[in-house]
Design a protein around this motif. Sequence first.
Motif, short mmCIF file in Angstrom:
data_model
loop_
_atom_site.label_atom_id
_atom_site.label_comp_id
_atom_site.label_asym_id
_atom_site.label_seq_id
_atom_site.Cartn_x
_atom_site.Cartn_y
_atom_site.Cartn_z
N ASN A 73 9.65 -30.02 -23.22
CA ASN A 73 8.24 -29.74 -22.64
C ASN A 73 8.90 -29.54 -20.96
OD1 ASN A 73 6.30 -30.76 -20.32
ND2 ASN A 73 4.86 -30.50 -22.12
N HIS A 74 8.56 -28.38 -20.70
CA HIS A 74 9.28 -28.21 -19.28
C HIS A 74 8.75 -29.45 -18.08
CE1 HIS A 74 9.41 -26.70 -14.89
NE2 HIS A 74 10.51 -26.24 -15.37
N PHE A 75 7.49 -29.77 -18.16
CA PHE A 75 7.29 -31.14 -17.13
C PHE A 75 8.04 -32.40 -17.36
CE2 PHE A 75 4.74 -34.78 -16.35
CZ PHE A 75 4.87 -34.85 -14.94
N SER A 78 11.82 -31.43 -16.46
CA SER A 78 12.05 -31.59 -15.12
C SER A 78 12.04 -32.94 -14.39
CB SER A 78 11.29 -30.76 -14.28
OG SER A 78 11.21 -29.11 -14.89
N ASP A 248 -0.17 -26.70 -19.67
CA ASP A 248 0.33 -25.53 -19.48
C ASP A 248 0.59 -24.80 -20.78
OD1 ASP A 248 -0.38 -25.20 -16.86
OD2 ASP A 248 1.72 -25.25 -16.18
N ASP A 275 0.14 -28.51 -14.96
CA ASP A 275 1.50 -28.75 -14.79
C ASP A 275 2.35 -27.81 -13.95
OD1 ASP A 275 1.34 -31.19 -16.23
OD2 ASP A 275 1.99 -30.17 -18.02
N ASP A 277 4.11 -24.95 -14.77
CA ASP A 277 5.19 -24.43 -15.31
C ASP A 277 5.68 -23.34 -14.69
OD1 ASP A 277 7.02 -23.38 -17.42
OD2 ASP A 277 6.59 -25.05 -18.78
#
Length: 332
Positions: A73-75, A78, A248, A275, A277
């Motif tokens: 998951n990008h969130f 990151s 997202d 979020d 993204d």
Amino acid sequence: MANYSIKDIAQLSGVSPATVSRVINDNGRFSEATRQKVLAVIQETGYQTNYSAKSLRMHKSFSIGVLVPDISNHFFASLVQQIEAILFDQGYSTIICNTARSSTKEQAYLQMLASKGIDGLVIISGPQAFDIEQAALPTTIPYVCIDREPKQRADTVFIAANHYQGAFDATEALLQRGCQRPIMALHAQLSSSGTERLHGFQDALKKNNRTFDAQTQLLQLTDTDRLPKLKAYLAKFPATDGIFAVNDALAVELLSALTQLGQKVPAEIQLIGFDDDPLDQHTTPTLSSVKQDLTQLAQVTVDNLLKAINHQATYGKSISIPVTLALRESTK
């Protein structure tokens, strides 16, 4: 390569060994010019701190465990990346544990982290409250929770973006742009942040004199039935003209599914996620979303964890990080 001691670094830097030690440990008083001078000599000489000896002397491992539910998951990815970078600058290594939302895997990782003698722990998200006692971890290990309610609130710091306000603002954005029947799309299992987003959605409807009906305005989706379930839902409730997605990742999938079903976004159904993204700016149409301040979230997390490690923390508090709306083409 020659073996340099702290005394050698001190002599080459023109400062005392005590000052070199303070710079290495980022502890005590010294000027920025002194810090830069010492670090330059350390880099030139290739000096390496004997961390094994340092760990024994200070009874610290200089390692931090980070428990994350989904590193893809990008969130989450990151956030973990920023936390790791800040901790590295403070002299700590990071052990990142991806639980894949499995309680069995989470428990195994916690036992492994305890065996490694970590100095602290960061818990990120999850459907259940984090219970340090059930985790069978030594209660002496300081920890902070991000987007996951701690069961023992008095023993930690709870940090979260303002999920409620973000969902409230997202829902109001749909209503202000003409949506008469917005719904919320969410997962079958909700984390504490997801629950806050649901409350924000409900209260935005209430403020705007709209009734909320969980049976007709919540679209719960699993990983396997999203397209057919969305199709069946829209066939049953064709007046649906707006969707607030709980995140997202789900919003992007819904955008694809709506396109496959011949629904025009935003002309027929408006869509907003949560979020922000980076992918949101490359979808067609581009996706509106709620933006979390990852930099502030990571910094506040590390600051509070290091205070806990150094016995300077104020436990039992909750810290809310502000959010903002990023409106794009998927809303009118």
